[in-house]
Design a protein around this motif. Structure first.
Motif, PDB file in Angstrom:
ATOM      1  N   PRO A 150       0.798  -1.229   0.000  1.00 35.46           N
ATOM      2  CA  PRO A 150       0.000   0.000   0.000  1.00 35.46           C
ATOM      3  C   PRO A 150       0.823   1.268   0.000  1.00 35.46           C
ATOM      4  CG  PRO A 150      -0.030  -1.032   2.164  1.00 35.46           C
ATOM      5  CD  PRO A 150       0.612  -2.013   1.242  1.00 35.46           C
ATOM      6  N   LEU A 151       2.112   1.159   0.299  1.00 30.62           N
ATOM      7  CA  LEU A 151       2.985   2.332   0.290  1.00 30.62           C
ATOM      8  C   LEU A 151       3.978   2.298  -0.871  1.00 30.62           C
ATOM      9  CD1 LEU A 151       3.651   2.781   4.107  1.00 30.62           C
ATOM     10  CD2 LEU A 151       2.636   4.488   2.594  1.00 30.62           C
ATOM     11  N   ASP A 152       3.671   1.505  -1.879  1.00 35.30           N
ATOM     12  CA  ASP A 152       4.565   1.409  -3.039  1.00 35.30           C
ATOM     13  C   ASP A 152       4.910   2.789  -3.578  1.00 35.30           C
ATOM     14  OD1 ASP A 152       5.863   0.191  -5.367  1.00 35.30           O
ATOM     15  OD2 ASP A 152       4.144   0.999  -6.466  1.00 35.30           O
ATOM     16  N   PHE A 153       6.221   3.028  -3.765  1.00 30.52           N
ATOM     17  CA  PHE A 153       6.687   4.290  -4.350  1.00 30.52           C
ATOM     18  C   PHE A 153       7.088   4.034  -5.794  1.00 30.52           C
ATOM     19  CE2 PHE A 153      10.083   7.521  -5.085  1.00 30.52           C
ATOM     20  CZ  PHE A 153       9.246   8.625  -5.065  1.00 30.52           C
ATOM     21  N   ASP A 154       6.395   4.678  -6.706  1.00 31.45           N
ATOM     22  CA  ASP A 154       6.523   4.370  -8.130  1.00 31.45           C
ATOM     23  C   ASP A 154       7.951   4.494  -8.663  1.00 31.45           C
ATOM     24  OD1 ASP A 154       3.818   4.127  -7.927  1.00 31.45           O
ATOM     25  OD2 ASP A 154       3.347   5.383  -9.662  1.00 31.45           O
ATOM     26  N   ARG A 155       8.733   5.392  -8.097  1.00 33.24           N
ATOM     27  CA  ARG A 155      10.062   5.646  -8.661  1.00 33.24           C
ATOM     28  C   ARG A 155      11.184   5.076  -7.805  1.00 33.24           C
ATOM     29  NH1 ARG A 155      11.166  11.445 -10.971  1.00 33.24           N
ATOM     30  NH2 ARG A 155      12.911  10.228 -11.772  1.00 33.24           N
ATOM     31  N   ILE A 156      10.882   4.042  -7.043  1.00 29.29           N
ATOM     32  CA  ILE A 156      11.910   3.436  -6.204  1.00 29.29           C
ATOM     33  C   ILE A 156      13.074   2.913  -7.035  1.00 29.29           C
ATOM     34  CG2 ILE A 156      10.722   1.205  -6.124  1.00 29.29           C
ATOM     35  CD1 ILE A 156      11.840   0.860  -3.289  1.00 29.29           C
ATOM     36  N   GLU A 157      12.792   2.409  -8.237  1.00 32.79           N
ATOM     37  CA  GLU A 157      13.882   1.874  -9.054  1.00 32.79           C
ATOM     38  C   GLU A 157      14.848   2.963  -9.496  1.00 32.79           C
ATOM     39  OE1 GLU A 157      12.182  -0.364 -12.185  1.00 32.79           O
ATOM     40  OE2 GLU A 157      11.337  -1.883 -10.840  1.00 32.79           O
ATOM     41  N   ASP A 158      14.356   4.168  -9.703  1.00 35.32           N
ATOM     42  CA  ASP A 158      15.256   5.280 -10.033  1.00 35.32           C
ATOM     43  C   ASP A 158      16.201   5.560  -8.863  1.00 35.32           C
ATOM     44  OD1 ASP A 158      14.028   5.556 -12.494  1.00 35.32           O
ATOM     45  OD2 ASP A 158      12.613   7.062 -11.777  1.00 35.32           O
ATOM     46  N   LEU A 159      15.675   5.484  -7.648  1.00 34.73           N
ATOM     47  CA  LEU A 159      16.521   5.676  -6.467  1.00 34.73           C
ATOM     48  C   LEU A 159      17.514   4.526  -6.342  1.00 34.73           C
ATOM     49  CD1 LEU A 159      13.807   6.869  -3.916  1.00 34.73           C
ATOM     50  CD2 LEU A 159      15.592   8.273  -4.946  1.00 34.73           C
ATOM     51  N   GLN A 160      17.046   3.304  -6.536  1.00 33.62           N
ATOM     52  CA  GLN A 160      17.944   2.156  -6.454  1.00 33.62           C
ATOM     53  C   GLN A 160      19.087   2.276  -7.451  1.00 33.62           C
ATOM     54  OE1 GLN A 160      14.377  -0.861  -6.258  1.00 33.62           O
ATOM     55  NE2 GLN A 160      16.248  -1.967  -5.717  1.00 33.62           N
ATOM     56  N   GLN A 161      18.749   2.670  -8.676  1.00 33.56           N
ATOM     57  CA  GLN A 161      19.783   2.790  -9.704  1.00 33.56           C
ATOM     58  C   GLN A 161      20.783   3.886  -9.355  1.00 33.56           C
ATOM     59  OE1 GLN A 161      18.226   3.495 -13.628  1.00 33.56           O
ATOM     60  NE2 GLN A 161      20.228   3.410 -14.609  1.00 33.56           N
ATOM     61  N   MET A 162      20.292   5.021  -8.867  1.00 37.55           N
ATOM     62  CA  MET A 162      21.183   6.138  -8.542  1.00 37.55           C
ATOM     63  C   MET A 162      22.124   5.787  -7.402  1.00 37.55           C
ATOM     64  SD  MET A 162      22.307   9.223  -8.980  1.00 37.55           S
ATOM     65  CE  MET A 162      21.109  10.035 -10.055  1.00 37.55           C
ATOM     66  N   PHE A 163      21.610   5.068  -6.399  1.00 35.97           N
ATOM     67  CA  PHE A 163      22.398   4.844  -5.188  1.00 35.97           C
ATOM     68  C   PHE A 163      22.922   3.415  -5.062  1.00 35.97           C
ATOM     69  CE2 PHE A 163      19.482   8.384  -4.041  1.00 35.97           C
ATOM     70  CZ  PHE A 163      20.456   9.365  -3.961  1.00 35.97           C
ATOM     71  N   GLY A 164      22.776   2.625  -6.131  1.00 39.94           N
ATOM     72  CA  GLY A 164      23.348   1.286  -6.135  1.00 39.94           C
ATOM     73  C   GLY A 164      22.721   0.348  -5.131  1.00 39.94           C
ATOM     74  N   VAL A 165      21.411   0.451  -4.963  1.00 40.51           N
ATOM     75  CA  VAL A 165      20.690  -0.380  -3.991  1.00 40.51           C
ATOM     76  C   VAL A 165      20.091  -1.576  -4.726  1.00 40.51           C
ATOM     77  CG1 VAL A 165      18.789  -0.462  -2.344  1.00 40.51           C
ATOM     78  CG2 VAL A 165      20.192   1.604  -2.523  1.00 40.51           C
ATOM     79  N   SER A 166      20.545  -2.768  -4.390  1.00 39.39           N
ATOM     80  CA  SER A 166      20.077  -3.974  -5.076  1.00 39.39           C
ATOM     81  C   SER A 166      18.705  -4.383  -4.554  1.00 39.39           C
ATOM     82  CB  SER A 166      21.074  -5.111  -4.867  1.00 39.39           C
ATOM     83  OG  SER A 166      21.051  -5.533  -3.505  1.00 39.39           O
ATOM     84  N   ASN A 167      18.111  -5.389  -5.189  1.00 40.71           N
ATOM     85  CA  ASN A 167      16.784  -5.868  -4.824  1.00 40.71           C
ATOM     86  C   ASN A 167      16.778  -6.795  -3.617  1.00 40.71           C
ATOM     87  OD1 ASN A 167      14.968  -4.587  -6.507  1.00 40.71           O
ATOM     88  ND2 ASN A 167      15.298  -6.031  -8.178  1.00 40.71           N
ATOM     89  N   GLY A 168      17.909  -7.147  -3.063  1.00 43.21           N
ATOM     90  CA  GLY A 168      17.948  -8.044  -1.916  1.00 43.21           C
ATOM     91  C   GLY A 168      17.575  -7.327  -0.638  1.00 43.21           C
ATOM     92  N   PHE A 169      16.310  -6.975  -0.543  1.00 39.28           N
ATOM     93  CA  PHE A 169      15.841  -6.210   0.613  1.00 39.28           C
ATOM     94  C   PHE A 169      15.904  -7.062   1.886  1.00 39.28           C
ATOM     95  CE2 PHE A 169      12.913  -2.925  -1.679  1.00 39.28           C
ATOM     96  CZ  PHE A 169      13.984  -2.536  -2.452  1.00 39.28           C
ATOM     97  N   PRO A 170      16.077  -6.448   3.071  1.00 42.41           N
ATOM     98  CA  PRO A 170      16.101  -5.001   3.284  1.00 42.41           C
ATOM     99  C   PRO A 170      17.448  -4.386   2.919  1.00 42.41           C
ATOM    100  CG  PRO A 170      16.463  -6.102   5.372  1.00 42.41           C
ATOM    101  CD  PRO A 170      16.178  -7.189   4.354  1.00 42.41           C
ATOM    102  N   LYS A 171      17.398  -3.117   2.589  1.00 42.76           N
ATOM    103  CA  LYS A 171      18.581  -2.314   2.365  1.00 42.76           C
ATOM    104  C   LYS A 171      18.374  -0.975   3.067  1.00 42.76           C
ATOM    105  CE  LYS A 171      21.343  -4.687  -0.437  1.00 42.76           C
ATOM    106  NZ  LYS A 171      20.671  -5.982  -0.333  1.00 42.76           N
ATOM    107  N   ALA A 172      19.448  -0.420   3.581  1.00 45.98           N
ATOM    108  CA  ALA A 172      19.361   0.871   4.256  1.00 45.98           C
ATOM    109  C   ALA A 172      20.539   1.731   3.831  1.00 45.98           C
ATOM    110  CB  ALA A 172      19.347   0.699   5.767  1.00 45.98           C
ATOM    111  N   GLN A 173      20.285   3.025   3.713  1.00 42.36           N
ATOM    112  CA  GLN A 173      21.298   3.993   3.305  1.00 42.36           C
ATOM    113  C   GLN A 173      21.349   5.129   4.326  1.00 42.36           C
ATOM    114  OE1 GLN A 173      22.752   2.053   0.576  1.00 42.36           O
ATOM    115  NE2 GLN A 173      23.004   4.070  -0.380  1.00 42.36           N
ATOM    116  N   LEU A 174      22.554   5.612   4.581  1.00 37.39           N
ATOM    117  CA  LEU A 174      22.753   6.777   5.439  1.00 37.39           C
ATOM    118  C   LEU A 174      23.170   7.960   4.579  1.00 37.39           C
ATOM    119  CD1 LEU A 174      24.717   5.181   8.440  1.00 37.39           C
ATOM    120  CD2 LEU A 174      22.246   5.468   8.170  1.00 37.39           C
ATOM    121  N   ASN A 175      22.489   9.075   4.793  1.00 37.21           N
ATOM    122  CA  ASN A 175      22.787  10.301   4.046  1.00 37.21           C
ATOM    123  C   ASN A 175      22.812  10.051   2.538  1.00 37.21           C
ATOM    124  OD1 ASN A 175      22.934  11.958   6.351  1.00 37.21           O
ATOM    125  ND2 ASN A 175      25.033  11.281   6.728  1.00 37.21           N
ATOM    126  N   ARG A 176      21.884   9.182   2.098  1.00 34.32           N
ATOM    127  CA  ARG A 176      21.620   8.850   0.708  1.00 34.32           C
ATOM    128  C   ARG A 176      22.638   7.894   0.090  1.00 34.32           C
ATOM    129  NH1 ARG A 176      17.519  11.805  -2.623  1.00 34.32           N
ATOM    130  NH2 ARG A 176      16.506   9.921  -1.820  1.00 34.32           N
TER     131      ARG A 176
END
Length: 433
Positions: free
Chosen positions: A246-272
């Protein structure tokens, strides 16, 4: 080591494989401009106008659509409705005036009504950075600034002239002494503050309701929030095609691509830009949280019906850097939805025995929309101590709960790393910190 049934591991892999990857549209769609009202008065357009007893003031209201609302708006003086467009100020004191039309509020005009011997003490910056110059004024009932004829006292110590700065943070009081008809008078005393900005660490939690290990990051964030308030949290949800979030963010993949966040959730980033990896050591956050820094942000929001307006202000001690950007995220808290829980049978874990899924799990900090560009709006070259302001408007969708909305605002560098952040609730006027 994580303990879970083998079929749950396969379940996790299956969900990761089928997560929707096709949505690239920007979830923030610019709506038609919402109505805003500008209140003006015959006394002037300054932030503070001074008057004498029995002075009258005439008001006008204009909309950003070019329409005149003066005759159909309702005027309020100190939150009490008046029956006309003019008001007689019959007593000394301070007055705040606004206009309202169809639940849309105008700006607020401030007036101070003075007796013949009184002067209105003004402070141009009531919350100043260290070494920032603060200028005091002393207005008579005709609006003349008599500061050059007065003596000012800060914390009961006489100062030279009518400006002040401090390299030391703290709370201060100022008053002035002046003469009227050869008799010494003393103004009211007013407070101001000098502060050093404190760093708020941005924690971004890439998560999903389908993700059985994701509560581990949420729990780590709760542990961080228990020891410091200097964090700004954003939970970025990704849906699965057979398990909608219910909280799906449509552009999450753009964020993942920019910050190198893979699909193996969970993932967390500090200061982006910095990965916060398991076991999510809170010391990595607290080592930065609350440290002195050189810029601060303020947020003022108003939600009227579905119409949201937000103003963000940024101030620097040393001026902006080339490439600085402003990121403004709209969040929602209190969303109740089942959360997969692979810790249900892990002895001693805080989520042991809560079920899999946890049926009434409360999801907070969910990223709903980016009011700015997803990666930030450019901040023009801004000198030290000069405010940069930017306003946003947004029509809130009906599936959002207005009272549960909040904001995270960041100033990021050209490489998208966060320099500092701020958070606020809806309808809050969050000052610099």
């Amino acid at each position: 080591m994580k303990t879970h049934p083998y079929f749950q591991l396969l379940f996790l892999f299956a969900f990761v494989a089928i997560v929707s990857c096709s949505k690239k549209e920007d979830p923030f769609v610019e709506a038609d401009p919402m109505l805003t009202l500008e209140l003006k008065s015959s006394a002037g357009t300054g932030e503070l106008e001074v008057l004498s007893v029995n002075d009258s003031v005439y008001f006008t209201v204009n909309g950003n659509n070019g329409e005149d609302y003066s005759d159909i708006a309702t005027y309020y003086v100190n939150e009490t409705a008046i029956s006309a467009r003019a008001y007689f100020f019959r007593q000394t004191g301070t007055y705040a005036v606004k206009a309202v039309y169809n639940d849309v509020n105008s700006n607020i005009l401030n007036f101070e009504v003075l007796a013949p011997t009184e002067r209105a003490l003004t402070i141009d910056v009531t919350k100043a950075l260290r070494d920032q110059t603060i200028t005091f004024g002393l207005l008579d009932s005709d609006g003349n600034n008599t500061a050059s004829e007065a003596i000012f006292y800060v914390n009961n110590d006489e100062i030279s002239g009518f400006t002040y700065s401090s390299a030391t943070p703290g709370n201060f009081d100022v008053y002035a002494k002046y003469e009227v008809n050869n008799e010494q008078q003393t103004s009211v005393t007013k407070p101001f503050e000098v502060f050093i900005p404190k760093r708020k660490v941005v924690i971004e939690d890439y998560t999903g309701t389908w993700c059985g290990f994701c509560p581990a990051v949420a729990l780590a964030i709760e542990n961080v929030e228990a020891v410091t308030e200097h964090v700004s949290v954003v939970a970025i949800h990704k849906t699965a095609s057979s398990y909608p979030d219910p909280l799906d963010f449509d552009r999450i993949e753009d964020l993942q691509q920019m910050f190198g966040v893979s699909n193996g959730f969970p993932k967390a980033q500090l200061n982006r830009t910095v990965s916060w990896a398991e076991p999510y050591n809170i010391g990595e956050v607290t080592a930065m949280a609350g440290n002195d820094t050189d810029l601060s942000m303020a947020i003022n929001s108003q939600l009227t019906g579905a119409n949201l307006t937000v103003q963000v202000k940024v101030i620097y001690e040393n001026g902006s850097e080339a490439g600085d950007k402003l990121v403004v995220y709209l969040l929602e808290n209190g969303v109740v939805a089942p959360q997969a829980n692979y810790f249900n049978e892990t002895p001693g874990h805080p989520y042991e025995g809560l079920g899999n899924p946890i049926v009434d799990y409360v999801h907070n900090h969910g990223l709903r929309n980016s009011l700015s560009d997803l990666f930030g709006d450019a901040i023009p070259q801004t000198p030290a101590f000069q405010e940069f302001k930017k306003s946003y408007s947004f029509v809130v969708p009906s599936n959002y709960v207005g009272d549960n909305l909040s904001f995270v605002v960041m100033v990021v560098r050209a490489d998208n790393s966060a320099k500092n952040s701020q958070f606020s609730k809806i309808n809050e006027n969050k000052n610099y910190e």
